[in-house]
Design a protein around this motif. Sequence first.
Motif, PDB file in Angstrom:
ATOM      1  N   LYS A  74       0.816  -1.223  -0.078  1.00 13.91           N
ATOM      2  CA  LYS A  74       0.030   0.161   0.072  1.00 13.91           C
ATOM      3  C   LYS A  74       0.882   1.306  -0.073  1.00 13.91           C
ATOM      4  O   LYS A  74       1.947   1.506   0.141  1.00 13.91           O
ATOM      5  CB  LYS A  74      -0.859   0.130   1.357  1.00 13.91           C
ATOM      6  CG  LYS A  74      -1.804  -1.135   1.659  1.00 13.91           C
ATOM      7  CD  LYS A  74      -2.629  -1.437   0.448  1.00 13.91           C
ATOM      8  CE  LYS A  74      -3.668  -2.775   1.093  1.00 13.91           C
ATOM      9  NZ  LYS A  74      -2.931  -3.916   1.218  1.00 13.91           N
ATOM     10  N   LEU A  76       0.591   4.392   2.572  1.00 10.33           N
ATOM     11  CA  LEU A  76      -0.467   4.906   3.735  1.00 10.33           C
ATOM     12  C   LEU A  76      -0.182   6.188   3.969  1.00 10.33           C
ATOM     13  O   LEU A  76       0.849   6.876   3.336  1.00 10.33           O
ATOM     14  CB  LEU A  76       0.160   4.289   4.727  1.00 10.33           C
ATOM     15  CG  LEU A  76       0.303   2.655   4.884  1.00 10.33           C
ATOM     16  CD1 LEU A  76       0.715   2.035   6.260  1.00 10.33           C
ATOM     17  CD2 LEU A  76      -1.069   2.144   4.512  1.00 10.33           C
ATOM     18  N   ILE A  91      -5.108   3.495   4.758  1.00  5.24           N
ATOM     19  CA  ILE A  91      -4.832   3.227   3.329  1.00  5.24           C
ATOM     20  C   ILE A  91      -5.134   4.501   2.558  1.00  5.24           C
ATOM     21  O   ILE A  91      -6.157   5.006   2.498  1.00  5.24           O
ATOM     22  CB  ILE A  91      -5.374   1.719   3.027  1.00  5.24           C
ATOM     23  CG1 ILE A  91      -4.762   0.840   3.673  1.00  5.24           C
ATOM     24  CG2 ILE A  91      -5.229   1.911   1.277  1.00  5.24           C
ATOM     25  CD1 ILE A  91      -5.801  -0.697   3.665  1.00  5.24           C
ATOM     26  N   TYR A  98      -3.486   1.247  -3.059  1.00  2.26           N
ATOM     27  CA  TYR A  98      -3.068  -0.320  -3.061  1.00  2.26           C
ATOM     28  C   TYR A  98      -2.931  -0.757  -4.019  1.00  2.26           C
ATOM     29  O   TYR A  98      -3.004  -0.408  -5.163  1.00  2.26           O
ATOM     30  CB  TYR A  98      -4.329  -0.827  -2.210  1.00  2.26           C
ATOM     31  CG  TYR A  98      -5.558  -1.101  -2.662  1.00  2.26           C
ATOM     32  CD1 TYR A  98      -6.228  -2.466  -3.295  1.00  2.26           C
ATOM     33  CD2 TYR A  98      -6.536  -0.054  -2.978  1.00  2.26           C
ATOM     34  CE1 TYR A  98      -7.120  -2.743  -3.574  1.00  2.26           C
ATOM     35  CE2 TYR A  98      -7.822  -0.242  -3.485  1.00  2.26           C
ATOM     36  CZ  TYR A  98      -8.240  -1.379  -3.974  1.00  2.26           C
ATOM     37  OH  TYR A  98      -9.527  -1.592  -4.472  1.00  2.26           O
TER      38      TYR A  98
END
Length: 385
Positions: free
Chosen positions: A200, A202, A231, A234
């Motif tokens: 991911k 973040l 998140i 992704y």
Amino acid sequence: MKRLIIALTGVIMILGLTSCLGFKEPKSTNTMDETNGLSLENIFGTQTFEKPVGFEHREGYAEFIYVIEQPGRIVSMNLEKPEAEPVIVLDISDRVYDEGGEQGLLGVAFHPKKPNQAYVNYTTQTHTVISRYTADPDQSERLDPSSEEVLLTFEQPFSNHNGGQLAFGPDGYLYIATGDGGSGGDPQNNSQNLKTMLGKILRIDVDGKTGDHAYAIPPDNPFINQEVPEIYAYGLRNPWRFSFDQETGLLWAADVGQNRLEEINIIAKGKNYGWRIQEGTECFNPKNDCDTSGLEQPLFTYGRDIGVSITGGYVYRGEHLPDLAGWYIYSDYGTGTVWALRQDADGSIVNKTLLESEENITSFGTDSAGEIYLCTQEGQIFRLL
């Protein structure tokens, strides 16, 4: 060819190329447009660093750069006095685990408005740790190793694909790159799983606090009401290096490929960048007839005939190379080629070779004026001229 074998070994150890089956010696990229006259200057002479994996600049310290050494140190160098000895700014090698080639101290970001705060990304034997350090009250140019405040931590199922980049965005939030957790082929399908932080980008607010957390969740995070509200985007495999364009604010991320394609993405909030459904623009799991609906396609890819592991860089906004203004500068770790890429107003992509460096480039960085530098696995820092 001997150098390429050594370099490929380094890719496996450093940047997460988990399969080199079918690897070919890279072909010449002379078919691309060439920018003449560029070179690399070894700015610190014979001075070398221990496994440098990046460097940063710091507000209020314009003459300094801060080199990230993978075993767990940040050292500063004075650009105005390149012959001076490096100064240890932070040494946390006692808590950093770097036995695996992709583990260690992997990223640093100084707070843009509070330069006495630094945020670091490092691994223990089992986890990634994102921490805040503050300046030593008696030596403000240094960070106090006893000041560590752990913001977040998450488990790493394997030793590779740890991502590592930290950077503050134009919105003032801290962005964090995480890999898919390692092994090969994302066996746990972490990148597509919104219940894990792995695979991911973040985004957190380090200037706030929520509950027991030493940070807050930005109110417009796209998955704020889900299990992992940190998140931002992704579907990434190993986004080793990303950066923000200082003029446009766009987030450029280079995602290291599995065994076919390296890719460059423009990261946007809430988007799915495809891994492990796709590697680059091709189906990966399943191998054929994969469902690509809802997936963001890469801005640019290249295959094993060109290179083996992408090292993301920066959009150039300095003054010394005006012909490169607005171009994204990046390289390949295994071949040493440095390229510049631009997306024109009509959406078309132009990619040109800048130079064949013959270096194993682990990372890029910029000084306070926006000039671009690069780090090599051999311990040197070069400036692009």
